[in-house]
Motif scaffolding. Structure first.
Motif, short mmCIF file in Angstrom:
data_model
loop_
_atom_site.label_atom_id
_atom_site.label_comp_id
_atom_site.label_asym_id
_atom_site.label_seq_id
_atom_site.Cartn_x
_atom_site.Cartn_y
_atom_site.Cartn_z
N GLY A 79 6.47 -7.44 -43.14
CA GLY A 79 5.37 -6.30 -42.88
C GLY A 79 5.51 -5.18 -43.63
N LYS A 80 4.82 -3.97 -42.87
CA LYS A 80 4.92 -2.68 -43.30
C LYS A 80 4.75 -1.73 -42.00
CE LYS A 80 2.01 -2.42 -46.86
NZ LYS A 80 0.82 -2.37 -47.71
N VAL A 81 5.60 -0.57 -42.44
CA VAL A 81 5.61 0.42 -41.74
C VAL A 81 5.39 1.68 -42.14
CG1 VAL A 81 6.82 -1.01 -39.93
CG2 VAL A 81 7.91 0.81 -41.26
N LEU A 82 5.07 2.67 -41.67
CA LEU A 82 5.17 4.34 -41.91
C LEU A 82 6.39 4.94 -41.19
CD1 LEU A 82 4.09 6.67 -43.56
CD2 LEU A 82 2.77 7.20 -41.37
N ASP A 83 7.18 5.09 -41.85
CA ASP A 83 8.56 5.49 -41.30
C ASP A 83 8.67 6.84 -41.51
OD1 ASP A 83 10.93 4.23 -40.27
OD2 ASP A 83 11.89 5.80 -41.47
N VAL A 84 9.20 7.84 -40.33
CA VAL A 84 9.04 9.07 -40.40
C VAL A 84 10.43 9.86 -39.83
CG1 VAL A 84 7.79 11.27 -39.34
CG2 VAL A 84 6.48 9.15 -39.74
N ALA A 85 10.73 10.78 -40.54
CA ALA A 85 12.01 11.42 -40.06
C ALA A 85 11.55 13.09 -39.89
CB ALA A 85 13.02 11.47 -40.99
N VAL A 86 12.04 13.70 -38.84
CA VAL A 86 11.87 15.02 -38.47
C VAL A 86 13.16 15.83 -38.53
CG1 VAL A 86 10.79 16.75 -36.84
CG2 VAL A 86 9.62 14.41 -37.12
N ASP A 87 13.12 16.77 -39.35
CA ASP A 87 14.33 17.72 -39.42
C ASP A 87 14.60 18.12 -38.06
OD1 ASP A 87 16.63 18.84 -40.17
OD2 ASP A 87 15.76 19.90 -42.02
N VAL A 123 3.45 1.03 -37.13
CA VAL A 123 3.22 -0.37 -37.48
C VAL A 123 1.98 -0.55 -38.26
CG1 VAL A 123 3.78 -3.04 -37.23
CG2 VAL A 123 5.04 -1.03 -35.76
N LEU A 124 1.94 -0.47 -39.75
CA LEU A 124 0.62 -0.89 -40.39
C LEU A 124 0.40 -2.23 -40.67
CD1 LEU A 124 1.63 1.80 -43.21
CD2 LEU A 124 0.29 2.16 -40.89
N GLU A 125 1.37 -3.26 -40.62
CA GLU A 125 1.45 -4.77 -40.30
C GLU A 125 2.27 -5.05 -39.45
OE1 GLU A 125 1.84 -6.42 -44.37
OE2 GLU A 125 0.17 -5.14 -45.20
N ASP A 126 1.89 -6.24 -38.85
CA ASP A 126 3.10 -6.71 -37.86
C ASP A 126 4.21 -6.86 -38.61
OD1 ASP A 126 1.12 -7.34 -36.04
OD2 ASP A 126 1.32 -9.56 -35.89
N ALA A 127 5.48 -6.32 -38.14
CA ALA A 127 6.70 -6.07 -38.78
C ALA A 127 7.89 -6.28 -37.89
CB ALA A 127 6.79 -4.69 -39.36
#
Length: 184
Positions: A79-87, A123-127
């Protein structure tokens, strides 16, 4: 050897392993300790986690307070995800800023998120999402930042997100900064 890309936020790295395709399929090293050591990062990985999430799910933004803080090395298996990290590092010049990458099972890229960051993904596509952690999960130490905090204005790239009840009530960045004394 993998290609390591720095990000605009110090300490975050995106890793692109070398993939060896042939008529049978492909092979790649999904983890090598020396990838991060060559970037000056020494981490002792002690726990691996895996989850499945359907398209449209948003998980996060999660962290653990010291002494249970966790560095994470994340990737998707399918699949495909947008992964985010906040400082959230106290005194960091990029405190409250975030960086995101698309993790894609076709590229097999990884994202290194050090301790001191809130982490989440959409989740941009099932992952199937897999990650290494540098510390064990400890429920009393868990914390989070509200996924849709207007101060962050993260574009999660999903319509009608599926959110857990817990993730709907985390602190805003401003509330976190006040309660934490300025960061993790």
């Amino acid at each position: 050897m993998a290609e390591i890309r720095s990000t605009p936020i110090s300490g975050l790295f995106e890793i692109f392993p070398r993939i060896f395709p042939d008529n049978r399929g492909y092979f790649f090293e999904s983890f090598r300790q020396d990838w991060l050591q060559n970037e000056g990062v020494e981490v002792n990985w002690i726990q691996d986690n895996q989850s499945f999430s359907q398209k449209g799910t948003v998980r996060g933004l999660h962290f653990q307070h010291a002494p249970f803080a966790q560095a994470k090395l994340v990737r998707v298996i399918t699949g495909k995800v947008l992964d985010v990290a906040v400082d959230l590092r106290k005194g960091s010049p990029t405190f409250g800023k975030y960086h995101s990458v698309v993790l894609d099972s076709e590229r097999n890229n990884l994202f290194y998120v050090p301790a001191g960051f809130a982490h989440g993904f959409s989740v941009l596509e099932d992952a199937i999402f897999a990650y290494k952690c540098s510390n064990y999960y400890h429920k009393p130490a868990e914390g989070g930042i509200l996924w849709n905090d207007p101060a962050l204005a993260i574009d999660w790239r999903v319509d009608n997100p599926i959110i857990s009840d817990k993730d709907k009530v985390w602190l805003t960045l401003k509330e976190f900064k006040t309660q934490s004394g300025g960061g993790l």
